[in-house]
Scaffold this active site. Sequence first.
Site: not given
Ligand code: 3H9
Length: 686
Positions: A63, A102, A105, A125
Amino acid sequence: MTSPISTHKHGSTLIVTSNNPPVNALGAAVRQGLVAAIEQATGDDAIHSVVITCAGQTFFAGADITEFGKPPVMPWLPEVVDIIENCPKPVIAAIHGTALGGGLEVALGCHYRVAVPSAKFGVPEVKLGLLPGAGGTQRLPRVAGVPKALEMVTGGGMIGAAEAASIGLVDRLIEGDLVQHAVAFANEVKDIRPLPKSSERDDKLAEARANPAIFADFRKANARKMKGFEAPELNIQAVEAALAKPYAEGVLDERRLFMQLMSGSQARAQQYFFFAERKASKIDDIPAYTKPRDIRRVGVIGAGTMGGGISMNFLSAGIPVTIVEMAQDALDRGTGTMRKNYEATAAKGRMTADQVEQAMGALTPTLDFSALADCDLIIEAVFETMEIKKDIFGKLDKIAKPGAILASNTSYLNVDEIAAATSRPQDVVGLHFFSPANVMKLLEVVRGARTESDVLVTAMALAKRIKKVAVVAGVCHGFIGNRMLMPRQVEATKLLLEGATPDQIDRVHVEFGMPMGPFQMADLAGVDIGWHRDPTRIENIRDALAAEGRWGQKKSAGFYDYDEKRRPSPSPRVQEIIDDFRTREGVQKRDITDQEIIERTLYTMVNEGAKILEEGMAQRASDIDVVWVYGYGWPVYRGGPMHWADGEGLDKIVAGLKNQEQRMGSDFSFSQLLLDTAASGGKFTR
Ligand code: 3H9
């Protein structure tokens, strides 16, 4: 505005592509686009199957976290996943990169999942204080089995594609062009009915029902890891609902538990921290186009605990290291310890024997200082004495190649003074690793008055390469972390004289969520650290302990007594020492409340943090929080000291400190920034 979702037909398959950089987060426009695509496929008789895929570096990474806390925009993700699952034509998720939260999901809502071998899967999450709230807690156990689902939802880690395939989370691994093969797969399955729906499966739940103790056992085995956190327990409860109730009721439980978490302070803190960590890598006044210097070989001076640990970071990342010591036995001891550490990691299955040899093979141990001449970065990790450091940097100046970065691992000393011992202060920087340096994630990058921008940019980039979280600090005594530790230590020690026990103070800290309290930490680090080594000179409680050889855990005696299993118990001898000092100093013993301990040891840290901020020694309040979470184990569900202070209310912090001001005496002075921010009703972090 153009939609991030595009569709095109390939034969009878509708290919649905998301292009929402950087991570294809499932923001409102993506959700709307996905629903429209499924409607298009449903309404078009020429379409027999659907492939959902993502452009860029990754499949949906979850999400869009930036939408949390804002008014919801429809459709909600759980609805989108249901719409995908209820599509009358088979939907195939074609996965590369990371299918997270998400994103996973959505994949579980698809009828089939195919993936490239490098793909990774997870539901992180829990790290945001949440649970997979788009049906994930109900579908994942049905597809991956309850034990794996429990591990994934409560741990938040990722699994690889091979494992995902072995547990049935992925139907086929694809070598070569992902979309092309996904379309071929779609053609194979297009006529199979009924469509396999994750929400309708029961086989793996039935397996789990055969073991009624499964949840109790899981809770027991993971109690320590989950302590203090709210989200893991609610994740477990949601999976329990998957087992105990029909799908339609289980998702209602999931929704209720999700909302409960979402409205809590832990989720707020953990989501705040997600962005804090990412912000920390940015240096505000350095242009984004600044190029880092090339680092191909690293030199480390000193093969002690720190030097060895620091070297291991680079070796593990495939960067060769030259390590220098003064004497052969010290060098042998140091490299021996490094090998032992690697072998211990291999024994736990986290490294192969080959990888151990590869890492150790990239190490060049030497007694010859001039061997550092071909290093691009040289890190000094010797005694914390200014004279020795200056001497080393003077020598380095003569042998290091032009453009090499010269770094000190000092934890307190003035980096500018060290830099002044060279003719190239622009190349000097502090790289403060935390012990054990091969384990702790934090790196304080200390920016000297003359440190060149590209040196800082190199340090930040290198930190990423060795999987550290770097925070920039200015030159001040103890930088960010250790500087804030000082007022805490001063007040904790005074509290002993006034009537608190080490046990009480440590308990308050542990109950707060810290991994240990100030005296447990002193015993672990060594009571003799920084001791003047004159047993006749006893000026404080610590001197008295050190003089008696109570140096902490390593001597089985420090602020606590330790048994042979290193289990602590309160020490009558330490109490005697404290009582003697109290009499000697003429301090009146009184009852100390837990609240006073919080005000004098934690509120004072917030005050020091505010001073660090107002002096410009940290770029932003959130950087201070990153230091404390990754360097000292501040509970992430409280966000860090500055975020926690905001939650407490800065006026309450100021009032608490005013209560204690007289007792703290000249050891304490208010941060003007704290007073001003509290008076204006402001906050540090939001
Ligand atoms: C969810 O899904 C809830 C659902 O179950 C239910 C809903 C009802 N959203 O980490 P990076 C941005 S909760 C918005 O440096 P990497 C991050 O801030 C979600 N922004 O890259 C950064 O911005 P900036 C569950 C996001 O290559 C840029 O993207 N998912 C999100 O080292 C690059 O990120 C997670 O918790 C997001 N979801 O790693 C996954 N994710 O450049 C969270 C990232 O402006 N994300 N950004 O600083 C990660 O674990 C890592 O970002 C990922 C890439 C492994 C994907």
